[in-house]
Design an enzyme around this catalytic site. Structure first.
Site, mmCIF file in Angstrom:
data_model
loop_
_atom_site.group_PDB
_atom_site.id
_atom_site.type_symbol
_atom_site.label_atom_id
_atom_site.label_comp_id
_atom_site.label_asym_id
_atom_site.label_seq_id
_atom_site.Cartn_x
_atom_site.Cartn_y
_atom_site.Cartn_z
ATOM 1 N N THR A 244 0.837 -1.198 0.000
ATOM 2 C CA THR A 244 0.000 0.000 0.000
ATOM 3 C C THR A 244 0.868 1.243 0.000
ATOM 4 O OG1 THR A 244 -1.784 1.168 1.165
ATOM 5 C CG2 THR A 244 -0.131 0.111 2.519
ATOM 6 N N LYS A 247 -0.067 3.802 4.049
ATOM 7 C CA LYS A 247 0.338 3.635 5.446
ATOM 8 C C LYS A 247 1.712 4.274 5.631
ATOM 9 C CE LYS A 247 -2.723 -0.241 6.497
ATOM 10 N NZ LYS A 247 -3.563 -0.159 5.281
#
Length: 404
Positions: A244, A247
C-alpha cells in the site's frame, strides 16, 4: 418489508453490543503530526492521534508535500479517468518503476487502494487460472478473503502462521492442481509476523505460487523499506508482493509487484483495474517522493523502533496488558466491547487522546483492544500522558493488570 425498521433494528443491535462504530471528525494539522483538530457539536478540541497508519509521519513530510504541490501545478487535480480511456500518466509510470525496484521485481501495477489491489489480483488469478487452489491464512485481511470469494475457485484455509497445518493441507490437495499460498507479513491486529522463508520452502516443495501482503510492513522494515521479505532476504522467492501507499508511505493507493507477464495479465483481465479511475498524478508523485526518501533514509525507521520499545516499557511499568509481538503494532487488550469503547471515548473526551476501539468482527469477542501505533513524532511527554490516562481508566474499569 419495512426496510427502514430493518436498518434501525440491526443498528440497535450494534449499539447494544457496544460494537457501533463512531467516526471522530478530525482535521490533521500540517507540520504538527500527530496533532489533529477534533470537531464536535460543542466546538473544537486539540487531540493527539495514537492509532494512525501513517506510521512514519510521511504524510507530513516536506518532500512529499512539495512533490504533490508541484504536480498539481503541472498536471492539474485528477487523472481524467481510467488508464484504459484517459491514458497512463507519466507519474504512474514513474511510480510503478519505483515500486518494482523497491521489491526487486520486473514490474508493478498500481491501484486506487490496497483493498482493491488484493481483491482485483486474487480475484482475477483465481478466476482465470484453471483449477487453481488458493491456500489462505486464517487471519488474512478482508480484502484478500473477498478477492478469493469473488474468484469462486477452490480455497483452503490453513491455521494462522501454522507451517505444519499448511503442509498437511498442501499434501492432501490434488498434486496436479495449480496452487497459490496467500498470506500477510505483519498481521495488523496482533502484530505477529509470518514465517515467510518456511512458507516459501513449502511453495517450492509443492510447486505453488506465493502471494504476500506487505501493507503493514512496506517502508517499515528492510534496508530500503521493502518490508519483512526484504529484511529476511526472501523477496526473490515470492511470486507476488502486494503493498500500500497509504500507510508508511503516507499517501494513498495500492499495488502489486511481480513478473512482467503476471502484472500485464492482471492489467489486462482485472475489472477492478480496468474500470477504475486512476490515481491522481499528484498522489503518484507524492508516493514516488516518499518511496525514494525511505529507500535511502534509515532515520525514520530507527526512530520509530525506539519509540515502540519505549512505549512498551512504559506500559509494562504501569501494568497495562499488551500483546507481545515482534512488530510495531501495540495492541492493548481490554477484553470487553463496551468497556473498550467506553475507555476510547473517555480518552478522547477527557484526555484529548484518539485511539479507536477494535471490536468484533475485526477481532474475536473477548479480545477487544485499543490498537496503538506510536510514531517517530510521539514525544516522551505524549507517551507519559497516554500511559497515565490508561492507568487511571484501568482502575476505574477494574480491569486486570499485567504482571511484570
Amino acid at each position: 418489508m419495512d426496510f427502514e425498521q430493518f436498518f434501525k433494528s440491526e443498528l440497535d443491535g450494534l449499539h447494544e453490543e457496544g460494537r457501533y462504530r463512531v467516526f471522530a471528525e478530525l482535521e490533521r494539522q500540517q507540520g504538527s503530526f500527530p496533532r489533529a483538530t477534533r470537531y464536535t457539536d460543542k466546538g473544537q478540541q486539540d487531540v493527539t492521534v495514537w492509532c494512525s497508519n501513517d506510521y512514519l509521519g510521511m504524510g507530513q513530510n516536506a518532500q512529499v508535500i512539495e512533490a504533490m504541490k508541484k504536480t498539481i501545478d503541472h498536471c492539474g487535480a485528477g487523472a481524467g479517468g481510467t488508464r484504459n480511456i484517459s491514458g497512463t500518466n507519466h507519474y504512474h509510470v514513474l511510480l510503478e518503476r519505483e515500486l518494482a525496484d523497491l521489491h526487486g521485481k520486473e514490474s508493478a501495477l498500481i491501484f486506487t487502494s490496497g483493498y482493491i489491489s488484493n481483491w482485483a489480483t486474487l480475484g482475477t488469478l483465481g478466476q482465470k487460472i484453471p483449477g487453481l487452489i488458493i491456500f489462505s491464512d486464517a487471519l488474512n485481511h478482508a480484502s484478500m478473503i473477498e478477492g478469493i470469494r469473488y474468484a469462486k475457485c477452490e480455497r483452503v484455509i490453513w491455521k494462522h502462521n501454522d507451517i505444519k497445518d499448511l503442509e498437511a493441507k498442501l499434501a492432501a490437495a490434488d498434486p496436479r492442481a495449480p496452487k497459490m499460498i496467500a498470506f500477510e507479513s505483519v498481521y495488523s491486529m496482533d502484530g505477529d509476523i509470518a514465517p515467510i522463508k518456511d512458507i516459501c520452502d513449502l511453495a517450492d516443495k509443492y510447486g505453488a505460487m506465493t502471494y504476500l501482503d506487505e501493507v503493514h510492513a512496506v517502508g517499515m522494515y528492510g534496508a530500503h523499506g521493502g518490508g519483512i521479505a526484504e529484511r529476511d532476504g526472501v523477496m526473490d522467492r515470492l511470486t507476488i508482493i502486494e503493498g500500500t501507499l497509504g500507510k508508511a508511505f503516507g499517501v494513498m493507493g495500492g499495488y502489486i509487484t511481480a513478473s512482467t507477464a503476471l502484472c500485464d495479465f492482471v492489467r489486462s483481465f482485472a475489472s477492478g483495474f480496468i474500470f477504475t479511475t486512476a490515481l491522481p498524478p499528484a498522489l503518484a508523485a507524492g508516493a514516488v517522493a516518499s518511496i525514494k526518501h525511505l529507500k535511502t533514509s534509515q532515520l525514520e525507521r530507527f526512530a520509530h523502533q525506539e519509540r515502540v520499545r519505549r512505549l512498551r516499557s512504559m506500559l509494562d511499568s504501569a501494568g497495562i496488558p499488551h500483546l507481545r509481538n515482534p512488530s510495531h503494532i501495540v495492541p492493548v487488550i481490554v477484553g470487553d466491547a463496551a468497556k473498550c469503547k467506553w475507555i476510547s471515548d473517555l480518552l478522547l473526551d477527557n484526555f484529548g487522546l484518539y485511539v479507536q476501539p477494535i471490536n468484533y468482527p475485526t477481532v474475536p469477542k473477548k479480545t477487544e483492544r485499543l490498537r496503538i501505533t506510536p510514531t517517530p513524532l510521539h514525544s516522551d511527554a505524549d507517551m507519559e500522558h497516554l500511559v497515565g490516562a490508561l492507568h487511571q481508566l484501568w482502575s476505574r474499569c477494574a480491569l486486570a493488570r499485567a504482571v511484570a
